[in-house]
Structures are given as C-alpha cells and as structure tokens.
Design an enzyme around this catalytic site. Sequence first.
Site, PDB file in Angstrom:
ATOM      1  N   GLU A 102     -17.025 -50.064 -10.457  1.00  0.00           N
ATOM      2  CA  GLU A 102     -16.001 -49.096 -10.819  1.00  0.00           C
ATOM      3  C   GLU A 102     -15.448 -48.356  -9.596  1.00  0.00           C
ATOM      4  O   GLU A 102     -16.170 -48.078  -8.645  1.00  0.00           O
ATOM      5  CB  GLU A 102     -16.572 -48.104 -11.828  1.00  0.00           C
ATOM      6  CG  GLU A 102     -16.864 -48.793 -13.146  1.00  0.00           C
ATOM      7  CD  GLU A 102     -17.433 -47.874 -14.213  1.00  0.00           C
ATOM      8  OE1 GLU A 102     -17.178 -48.137 -15.390  1.00  0.00           O
ATOM      9  OE2 GLU A 102     -18.127 -46.912 -13.884  1.00  0.00           O
TER      10      GLU A 102
ATOM     11  N   CYS B  29     -12.526 -42.845  -5.055  1.00  0.00           N
ATOM     12  CA  CYS B  29     -13.976 -42.924  -4.935  1.00  0.00           C
ATOM     13  C   CYS B  29     -14.371 -44.405  -5.017  1.00  0.00           C
ATOM     14  O   CYS B  29     -14.171 -45.051  -6.047  1.00  0.00           O
ATOM     15  CB  CYS B  29     -14.601 -42.109  -6.061  1.00  0.00           C
ATOM     16  SG  CYS B  29     -16.387 -42.095  -6.015  1.00  0.00           S
TER      17      CYS B  29
ATOM     18  N   CYS C 268     -27.704 -50.035  -7.205  1.00  0.00           N
ATOM     19  CA  CYS C 268     -28.242 -49.423  -5.988  1.00  0.00           C
ATOM     20  C   CYS C 268     -29.741 -49.684  -5.954  1.00  0.00           C
ATOM     21  O   CYS C 268     -30.421 -49.582  -6.969  1.00  0.00           O
ATOM     22  CB  CYS C 268     -27.976 -47.917  -5.980  1.00  0.00           C
ATOM     23  SG  CYS C 268     -28.493 -47.110  -4.440  1.00  0.00           S
TER      24      CYS C 268
ATOM     25  N   CYS D  49     -32.839 -42.758  -6.946  1.00  0.00           N
ATOM     26  CA  CYS D  49     -32.744 -41.321  -7.188  1.00  0.00           C
ATOM     27  C   CYS D  49     -32.832 -41.117  -8.703  1.00  0.00           C
ATOM     28  O   CYS D  49     -32.153 -41.806  -9.470  1.00  0.00           O
ATOM     29  CB  CYS D  49     -31.442 -40.778  -6.617  1.00  0.00           C
ATOM     30  SG  CYS D  49     -31.279 -41.171  -4.861  1.00  0.00           S
TER      31      CYS D  49
ATOM     32  N   CYS E 197     -29.641 -40.309 -11.134  1.00  0.00           N
ATOM     33  CA  CYS E 197     -28.413 -41.081 -10.914  1.00  0.00           C
ATOM     34  C   CYS E 197     -28.371 -42.292 -11.832  1.00  0.00           C
ATOM     35  O   CYS E 197     -29.322 -43.083 -11.860  1.00  0.00           O
ATOM     36  CB  CYS E 197     -28.354 -41.518  -9.454  1.00  0.00           C
ATOM     37  SG  CYS E 197     -26.995 -42.644  -9.094  1.00  0.00           S
TER      38      CYS E 197
ATOM     39  N   SER F 163     -20.726 -41.018   2.001  1.00  0.00           N
ATOM     40  CA  SER F 163     -21.836 -40.228   1.465  1.00  0.00           C
ATOM     41  C   SER F 163     -23.105 -41.073   1.503  1.00  0.00           C
ATOM     42  O   SER F 163     -23.124 -42.209   1.045  1.00  0.00           O
ATOM     43  CB  SER F 163     -21.520 -39.828   0.019  1.00  0.00           C
ATOM     44  OG  SER F 163     -22.644 -39.188  -0.557  1.00  0.00           O
TER      45      SER F 163
ATOM     46  N   ASN G 235     -24.223 -34.435 -13.953  1.00  0.00           N
ATOM     47  CA  ASN G 235     -23.486 -35.110 -15.018  1.00  0.00           C
ATOM     48  C   ASN G 235     -24.453 -35.939 -15.840  1.00  0.00           C
ATOM     49  O   ASN G 235     -25.048 -36.883 -15.324  1.00  0.00           O
ATOM     50  CB  ASN G 235     -22.397 -36.011 -14.422  1.00  0.00           C
ATOM     51  CG  ASN G 235     -21.294 -35.184 -13.801  1.00  0.00           C
ATOM     52  OD1 ASN G 235     -20.765 -34.272 -14.421  1.00  0.00           O
ATOM     53  ND2 ASN G 235     -20.980 -35.465 -12.551  1.00  0.00           N
TER      54      ASN G 235
ATOM     55  N   CYS H 224     -19.262 -38.032 -11.085  1.00  0.00           N
ATOM     56  CA  CYS H 224     -20.309 -38.451 -10.139  1.00  0.00           C
ATOM     57  C   CYS H 224     -21.558 -38.891 -10.875  1.00  0.00           C
ATOM     58  O   CYS H 224     -22.027 -38.202 -11.769  1.00  0.00           O
ATOM     59  CB  CYS H 224     -20.773 -37.295  -9.277  1.00  0.00           C
ATOM     60  SG  CYS H 224     -19.542 -36.586  -8.283  1.00  0.00           S
TER      61      CYS H 224
HETATM   62  N1  SAH Z   1     -25.427 -43.447  -2.578  1.00  0.00           N
HETATM   63  C1  SAH Z   1     -24.667 -42.432  -1.979  1.00  0.00           C
HETATM   64  C2  SAH Z   1     -23.261 -42.298  -2.526  1.00  0.00           C
HETATM   65  C3  SAH Z   1     -23.033 -42.444  -4.011  1.00  0.00           C
HETATM   66  S1  SAH Z   1     -23.421 -41.138  -5.087  1.00  0.00           S
HETATM   67  C4  SAH Z   1     -25.396 -41.099  -2.076  1.00  0.00           C
HETATM   68  O1  SAH Z   1     -26.365 -41.014  -2.772  1.00  0.00           O
HETATM   69  O2  SAH Z   1     -24.972 -40.180  -1.382  1.00  0.00           O
HETATM   70  C5  SAH Z   1     -22.284 -39.795  -4.807  1.00  0.00           C
HETATM   71  C6  SAH Z   1     -22.928 -38.441  -5.108  1.00  0.00           C
HETATM   72  O3  SAH Z   1     -23.143 -38.235  -6.510  1.00  0.00           O
HETATM   73  C7  SAH Z   1     -24.295 -38.299  -4.449  1.00  0.00           C
HETATM   74  O4  SAH Z   1     -24.445 -37.046  -3.860  1.00  0.00           O
HETATM   75  C8  SAH Z   1     -25.207 -38.461  -5.638  1.00  0.00           C
HETATM   76  O5  SAH Z   1     -26.473 -37.947  -5.387  1.00  0.00           O
HETATM   77  C9  SAH Z   1     -24.456 -37.729  -6.712  1.00  0.00           C
HETATM   78  N2  SAH Z   1     -24.940 -38.018  -8.062  1.00  0.00           N
HETATM   79  C10 SAH Z   1     -25.637 -39.086  -8.493  1.00  0.00           C
HETATM   80  N3  SAH Z   1     -25.913 -38.979  -9.806  1.00  0.00           N
HETATM   81  C11 SAH Z   1     -25.391 -37.808 -10.229  1.00  0.00           C
HETATM   82  C12 SAH Z   1     -25.314 -37.154 -11.501  1.00  0.00           C
HETATM   83  N4  SAH Z   1     -25.842 -37.702 -12.592  1.00  0.00           N
HETATM   84  N5  SAH Z   1     -24.684 -35.971 -11.559  1.00  0.00           N
HETATM   85  C13 SAH Z   1     -24.110 -35.435 -10.458  1.00  0.00           C
HETATM   86  N6  SAH Z   1     -24.132 -36.016  -9.242  1.00  0.00           N
HETATM   87  C14 SAH Z   1     -24.759 -37.195  -9.115  1.00  0.00           C
HETATM   88 FE1  SF4 Z   2     -28.207 -44.857  -4.969  1.00  0.00          FE
HETATM   89 FE2  SF4 Z   2     -26.799 -42.664  -4.270  1.00  0.00          FE
HETATM   90 FE3  SF4 Z   2     -27.527 -43.100  -6.844  1.00  0.00          FE
HETATM   91 FE4  SF4 Z   2     -29.370 -42.453  -5.007  1.00  0.00          FE
HETATM   92  S1  SF4 Z   2     -27.652 -41.166  -5.712  1.00  0.00           S
HETATM   93  S2  SF4 Z   2     -29.555 -44.066  -6.563  1.00  0.00           S
HETATM   94  S3  SF4 Z   2     -28.605 -43.519  -3.216  1.00  0.00           S
HETATM   95  S4  SF4 Z   2     -26.127 -44.350  -5.644  1.00  0.00           S
END
Ligand code: SAH
Ligand code: SF4
Length: 375
Positions: free
Chosen positions: A91, A104, A111, A115, A118, A196, A295, A338
């Site tokens: 996406e 974006c 991934c 995390c 996420c 990022s 989110n 995000c």
């Molecule tokens: N992998 C990279 C970039 C993609 S995520 C990273 O982790 O930085 C972009 C941003 O969205 C990151 O800061 C990530 O931690 C955040 N993110 C991931 N899941 C989220 C969620 N459920 N709610 C809000 N932010 C989130």
């Molecule tokens: Fe991967 Fe970024 Fe999601 Fe962490 S926050 S699982 S590094 S996409």
Amino acid sequence: MPVNLLDFDAERFAAFLAERGEKPFRAKQLMRWIHHFGEASFEQMTDIAKVTREKLAREAVIAPPALMMEQVGDDGTRKWLLDVGTGNGVETVFIPEDERGTLCVSSQVGCALECTFCSTGRQGFNRNLTTAEIIGQLWWANKALGRDPKGDRIVSNVVMMGMGEPLANFDNVVAAMRLMLDDNAYGLSRRRVTLSTSGIVPAMDRLREACPVALAVSLHAPNDPLRDEIVPINKKYPLQELMAACLRYLEKAPRDFITFEYVMLDGVNDTMEHARQLVALVRDVPCKFNLIPFNPFPNSGYQRSKPDAIRRFRDHLIQAGYVVTVRRTRGDDIDAACGQLAGQVKDKTRRTLRLVEEGKAPVDSIQLSKRERTA
Ligand code: SAH
Ligand code: SF4
C-alpha cells in the site's frame, strides 16, 4: 528476461546505455520520459530515433507494479494497493495538507521486525521490494494526482513510512531515493524526503554516506527494558548506541535535527515518568518529536493513550524546549493511518501461526488478513 528501466537510478542507466554504445545524454532523456512525464511506452518518446526506440523495446521494459485498488478517504487521503506478484500487495498513501502533499511509500512486503504495536509487523515478512516497485509507488501517485494549476507536482514530499523497514532493504531503497532526488526524475530536495527507521544503527551510518535525507527514528520508549519489549530490534542496538548513531547522522544530514517518533500507547509508554526519562535520554541530540496516537487494528492488545495523557506528555516536552507535533490521524475511514497498512502479505516467517500458538492472536487470523476481513 528484459530489464525493467524503473529499476535504474542515474548511475545504472548510464552503465546500461554505455554498454550499448549510446551517448550519455540518452540516460537523461529516458529518465525524463519515464519519471518526469510518466511515460511507459517507448513509442511515445518521439525525440529518440526510431531505431533506438526499437532496440530499447527489444531489451527493456518500463514496468510499474499493477494497480489493484484505489480508495479515496473523506479527508482527501488516497490509498493505492499495488500488485507485487505471487499474491502480494503493498500500500501507498497520499496525504494532502495545506502547504504540501505527502506520499507515504512502502519498502517491503510485510516487515521482518516485530514491533508489537504495528500491524505490518504482525503480518510477517515476505520479501524486499525492488527499486521499480518502490519508485513505482511515486510514479503511480504522480500519474493519478498530476500537477496543480501552477504546474507543480501535487506530491511535494515523500516519507518512507509505509510497510517495511527501509534500512533493511538498503540498496533498493537508496536507488529509489536517488531517483526521488534526481532532477531528471522527481527533483525533490533532500529535506523533502524522509526515511523512518526503527533504528538499525550500522545502516544509519551507511545511509549518511550513501544518500543523506531527512531522518525520523521510531523511538517509542525512553528506556531499554520497555523498548526491548515493544521495538525488539532494540536488543541488538540499544538506546545509547542509537543516540550516538543519531548524532553521527546529523553531521551530514540535510536537516539539523532528528525527528523522534513516539507512538502513544495507553498505560504502556505515556506516563509523566516516561516523559521525564525521554527528555533525559535525548539530551545531547538536536531533535523534534512527533507523537503518534496509536492506531488500533484487530487484536492488537493495545489502546490509544487518553487525550489528557497525550496533552500532558506533549506539554512536558514543550516545556523542556522541544518542538512537538501530535500527528493527526488521517485516512481513518480507509485504514490508511500509520501502522494500519495491511496490504496482502504472504507471510514466509509463519509469524501468525506462532502468535496463535502462543495465544497472542486468534485462530481466525491464520487465514484472514485484515483486508480480507473488512472487504
Ligand atoms: N519501519 C519503519 C517505517 C514504517 S512505520 C519504522 O518503524 O520507523 C512508520 C511509523 O508508524 C513508525 O514510527 C511506526 O512505529 C509507526 N507505527 C507503527 N504501527 C503503528 C500504530 N499501530 N499506530 C501508530 N503508529 C504506528
Ligand atoms: Fe517494521 Fe516499522 Fe512496523 Fe516495526 S514499526 S514492525 S520496523 S514496519
């Protein structure tokens, strides 16, 4: 197999053409057709001699990923799902704002990092995107959105914040970002391209040398025990090493600060004690903060911080002298916020299965991705 010219940055273009006895200015000409004008057919490139076009067409293609779906949100947010083969989709999201339009961009199918908050991380990992698939997202967005009445492109900024960890797909991401910056392609300034990362320290050092762009670092926790838990890559590159890498990055960065992203998780990382620890942690690093209210996605196990907690946290950082933005949630109605990007990931890591076995995900998540559930 013909080569895909969308995979080429300026250097690879030059090498490809030199091998075929073509003049260097051809690279510029082709790049402008493909990226500047969004042309995918050699036929249309009328300022290139017909024999050359025919020769190119025999050896090369211009093949962006196929568009599977476009959605438009109430607030003008747009989301495209691109087919990247063998049942996988990624996406791309466009977020219009008053002074800019931000795209974006995704860098991987899923991934490999995990995390805990996420949704991409939950879905497991399939593979890295190619350069063509990464730059193809900008190519499509420009085609769909076009230019404003002044003739400027609607997409003025790119953030590598879609699915995936961009620094884990280093070479393809750097080649794609070089195209974003190239005047013959998209001509964005380094300050308008932001990568990022969750904090892959050696790759941050490489990026500083190879293609310094604005940097956002996903911090999310102010101490190692908590960050080990919610951003597990922290076990490999703990906070002090990460802070030192940020300082090194700033020596060559196009902006004189790092943006620290901090997802606000109710009762997990959002207390005043966390805010105090955070200020102490970043003491030596010129930075701004971007607080991201969590989110939600199905079965995440987390809640978004209460508005009051976010306000108090923000105010503490502001009082400590920092610039803080609280990210507005955009594209809620089309699941484009995000961490909500779902795409279609054929998980190769069997992560979902493991989470189910550990009782951390419901059984029905094995077959049904979020997209399928909501479709
Ligand atoms: N992998 C990279 C970039 C993609 S995520 C990273 O982790 O930085 C972009 C941003 O969205 C990151 O800061 C990530 O931690 C955040 N993110 C991931 N899941 C989220 C969620 N459920 N709610 C809000 N932010 C989130
Ligand atoms: Fe991967 Fe970024 Fe999601 Fe962490 S926050 S699982 S590094 S996409």
